[in-house]
Design an enzyme around this catalytic site. Structure first.
Site, short mmCIF file in Angstrom:
data_model
loop_
_atom_site.label_atom_id
_atom_site.label_comp_id
_atom_site.label_asym_id
_atom_site.label_seq_id
_atom_site.Cartn_x
_atom_site.Cartn_y
_atom_site.Cartn_z
N CYS A 66 0.82 -1.22 0.00
CA CYS A 66 0.00 0.00 0.00
C CYS A 66 0.85 1.26 0.00
CB CYS A 66 -0.92 0.02 1.22
SG CYS A 66 -1.98 1.49 1.27
N ARG A 69 -0.29 4.82 2.94
CA ARG A 69 -0.32 4.56 4.38
C ARG A 69 -0.04 5.78 5.28
NH1 ARG A 69 3.70 -0.42 4.74
NH2 ARG A 69 4.21 0.08 2.57
N TRP A 237 -9.51 6.01 -0.72
CA TRP A 237 -9.88 6.65 -1.97
C TRP A 237 -8.96 6.13 -3.05
CZ3 TRP A 237 -8.60 9.99 2.28
CH2 TRP A 237 -7.26 10.39 2.32
N GLU A 242 -5.09 3.74 -10.85
CA GLU A 242 -5.82 2.47 -10.72
C GLU A 242 -6.96 2.41 -11.75
OE1 GLU A 242 -6.53 1.10 -6.55
OE2 GLU A 242 -6.14 3.21 -6.14
C1 HEM Z 1 -6.62 6.40 1.79
C2 HEM Z 1 -6.20 6.23 0.56
C3 HEM Z 1 -5.49 5.00 0.05
C4 HEM Z 1 -4.83 4.96 -1.15
C5 HEM Z 1 -4.66 6.11 -2.14
C6 HEM Z 1 -4.31 3.61 -1.29
C7 HEM Z 1 -3.62 3.18 -2.42
C8 HEM Z 1 -3.37 1.84 -2.69
C9 HEM Z 1 -3.00 1.34 -3.99
C10 HEM Z 1 -2.85 2.16 -5.28
C11 HEM Z 1 -2.81 0.00 -3.86
C12 HEM Z 1 -2.42 -0.99 -4.96
C13 HEM Z 1 -3.75 -1.55 -5.48
C14 HEM Z 1 -3.61 -2.29 -6.79
O1 HEM Z 1 -2.59 -2.08 -7.49
O2 HEM Z 1 -4.55 -3.03 -7.13
C15 HEM Z 1 -3.06 -0.34 -2.47
C16 HEM Z 1 -2.94 -1.61 -1.95
C17 HEM Z 1 -3.36 -1.95 -0.67
N1 HEM Z 1 -3.92 -1.10 0.28
FE1 HEM Z 1 -4.03 0.92 0.17
N2 HEM Z 1 -4.62 2.86 -0.19
C18 HEM Z 1 -5.37 3.66 0.65
C19 HEM Z 1 -5.95 3.27 1.86
C20 HEM Z 1 -5.93 1.97 2.36
C21 HEM Z 1 -6.68 1.53 3.53
C22 HEM Z 1 -7.63 2.42 4.34
C23 HEM Z 1 -6.38 0.22 3.72
C24 HEM Z 1 -6.85 -0.73 4.79
C25 HEM Z 1 -7.33 -0.34 5.97
C26 HEM Z 1 -5.44 -0.16 2.67
C27 HEM Z 1 -4.88 -1.44 2.53
C28 HEM Z 1 -4.25 -1.87 1.37
C29 HEM Z 1 -3.87 -3.26 1.14
C30 HEM Z 1 -4.04 -4.43 2.12
C31 HEM Z 1 -3.31 -3.32 -0.15
C32 HEM Z 1 -2.75 -4.57 -0.88
C33 HEM Z 1 -3.91 -5.30 -1.54
C34 HEM Z 1 -3.49 -6.65 -2.12
O3 HEM Z 1 -2.49 -7.22 -1.62
O4 HEM Z 1 -4.18 -7.11 -3.06
N3 HEM Z 1 -5.17 0.92 1.86
N4 HEM Z 1 -3.39 0.81 -1.77
N1 LIG Z 2 -7.26 2.66 -3.50
C1 LIG Z 2 -7.46 1.47 -3.22
N2 LIG Z 2 -7.06 0.49 -4.09
C2 LIG Z 2 -6.90 -0.86 -3.82
C3 LIG Z 2 -6.35 -1.29 -2.60
C4 LIG Z 2 -6.22 -2.68 -2.36
C5 LIG Z 2 -6.57 -3.59 -3.34
C6 LIG Z 2 -7.10 -3.13 -4.54
C7 LIG Z 2 -7.55 -4.13 -5.59
N3 LIG Z 2 -6.37 -4.74 -6.14
C8 LIG Z 2 -6.71 -5.86 -6.98
C9 LIG Z 2 -6.36 -5.52 -8.40
C10 LIG Z 2 -6.58 -6.73 -9.28
C11 LIG Z 2 -5.24 -7.46 -9.20
C12 LIG Z 2 -4.21 -6.42 -8.87
N4 LIG Z 2 -4.96 -5.19 -8.54
C13 LIG Z 2 -7.27 -1.78 -4.80
C14 LIG Z 2 -8.14 1.06 -1.97
C15 LIG Z 2 -9.11 0.12 -1.76
C16 LIG Z 2 -9.50 0.04 -0.40
C17 LIG Z 2 -8.81 0.89 0.39
S1 LIG Z 2 -7.74 1.80 -0.51
#
Ligand code: HEM
Ligand SMILES: N=C(Nc1cccc(CNC[C@@H]2CCCN2)c1)c1cccs1
Length: 361
Positions: A66, A69, A237, A242
């Site tokens: 993420c 954070r 958000w 994305e």
């Molecule tokens: C507040 C604005 C936030 C932004 C802009 C953000 C942005 C992102 C982005 C761009 C990704 C990669 C997603 C992808 O490529 O599919 C990501 C992954 C992730 N985010 Fe954040 N995030 C935010 C908040 C959060 C929150 C609130 C949580 C949980 C409480 C969180 C937990 C995670 C997790 C667990 C992943 C990895 C998901 C996976 O392994 O598939 N994020 N985040």
């Molecule tokens: N901005 C966000 N994007 C996000 C975060 C975690 C996971 C995902 C979804 N990822 C799955 C896709 C599909 C495979 C690789 N990317 C999006 C957030 C989603 C929930 C909190 S932040």
């Protein structure tokens, strides 16, 4: 059966972490004795709301993929562990979207439902996210809508659901609990969407593209101190890339780069003209411009990269390791034009954590 035995060491480590970072929680030995006694008697233990809130926030802080954070302390935690029916979960998911969306000022929020208990499975949301667009597979194999959601769309149709047949039909929630499977439409008033237009190209609006404001992940489990919460949807958000560099751009998603390139009048006969790259930039400009103009929270990958490095430096000053997975942290557009590209990270796994659930058989 007693469900999985709680790992006592994980429980002890978490209680010690909670008290170390929150002195107001009182003497750690007292709480530790309580927790270990409860595990001995029942095979598990119950987090206080304070422990649950801290655990959900630290799980975000520990999420190595993420980039967003920096604001980990501001996560709003909705403790709904008493909710364990399919209808109850569906209703609370709707309330979650209402609370998190506001009028576009999005609030990072998580709703935590009942954990797995000895002898009773927790509820599960079968959708990957609370808001997803249907993907209808047609006779010739082509897909109307989002191909990523073809499987859940098929399941909803089999359960009797019918969409309007547009490229952006919001899917119903499919929730399973206590052996019941429930379909629940997401009311339009909690689904904020942004129609996409471009500041310099009037024809862009005619492409008929839009996207929903709130990304809310509902296919990950929250692990805190040995306790697993399989149903804990969380939202933040979007980062514009994305939507503009993946959801609308990937060939196995909405595949819009050729369309945008044509309208831009680019030479698409060879990759080396970089027509894909030019179309990508304009698609991402449109996403950021449209969200901002409608007052919907969104962040760009340059701003988010800077914020992440600020977060990382703060964590290191606090004496903590900030784990990160380079391959996910670096944005899918203009990687080397952002500062997160030009350094290494420690990709360690810490708990509490958000983890991928084993796929339902
Ligand atoms: C507040 C604005 C936030 C932004 C802009 C953000 C942005 C992102 C982005 C761009 C990704 C990669 C997603 C992808 O490529 O599919 C990501 C992954 C992730 N985010 Fe954040 N995030 C935010 C908040 C959060 C929150 C609130 C949580 C949980 C409480 C969180 C937990 C995670 C997790 C667990 C992943 C990895 C998901 C996976 O392994 O598939 N994020 N985040
Ligand atoms: N901005 C966000 N994007 C996000 C975060 C975690 C996971 C995902 C979804 N990822 C799955 C896709 C599909 C495979 C690789 N990317 C999006 C957030 C989603 C929930 C909190 S932040």
């Amino acid at each position: 059966e007693r469900g999985e035995e709680i790992d006592r060491r994980e429980a002890e480590n978490f209680i010690r972490l909670h008290h170390a970072e929150n002195p107001v929680a009182g003497p750690v030995e007292v709480r530790l004795r309580e927790v270990l006694a409860e595990i001995d008697q029942t095979g598990t233990y119950t987090h206080t709301t304070g422990e649950l809130t801290f655990g959900a926030r630290v799980a975000w802080r520990n999420s190595n993929r993420c980039i967003g954070r920096l604001y980990w302390r501001s996560l709003q935690v909705r403790d709904r562990r008493h909710v364990d029916t399919a209808d109850g979960v569906a209703e609370e998911c709707v309330e979650h979207l209402r609370a998190a969306t506001g009028k576009g000022r999005i609030r990072p929020t998580i709703t935590v439902f009942a954990p797995d208990r000895p002898g009773e499975r927790a509820p599960r949301i079968l959708n990957d996210q609370l808001i997803r667009y249907a993907g209808y597979v047609r006779e010739d194999g082509s897909v109307l809508g989002d191909p990523a959601n073809a499987q859940i769309t098929e399941r909803a149709l089999r359960m009797g659901w019918r969409g309007e047949g547009t490229r952006f039909d919001v899917l119903p929630l499919v929730v399973e609990a206590k052996g019941a499977l429930v379909l629940r439409e997401v009311p339009r008033e909690v689904v904020l969407e942004v129609p996409l237009r471009h500041p310099a190209f009037p024809w862009f609006a005619d492409l008929g593209l839009k996207w929903h404001a709130v990304p809310a992940i509902s296919n990950m489990a929250l692990e805190i101190g040995g306790v697993t919460y399989p149903c804990a949807p969380f939202n933040g958000w979007y980062m514009g890339t994305e939507i503009g560099a993946r959801n609308l751009a990937d060939r196995d998603r909405y595949d819009q780069l050729p369309v945008v390139a044509e309208r831009l009048g680019l030479d698409t006969s060879h990759d080396r003209t970089l027509w894909r790259d030019q179309a990508l930039v304009e698609l991402n400009v449109a996403v950021l411009h449209s969200f901002a103009e409608d007052g919907v929270t969104i962040t760009d990958h340059h701003t988010e990269a800077r914020r992440f490095l600020t977060h990382l430096e703060r964590e290191e000053r606090s004496g903590r390791v900030c784990p990160a997975d380079w391959s996910w942290i670096v944005p899918p557009l203009s990687g080397a034009a952002t500062p997160v590209f030009h350094r290494y990270y420690e990709d360690v796994r810490l708990t509490p954590a958000y983890v991928h659930r084993p796929p339902l058989m």
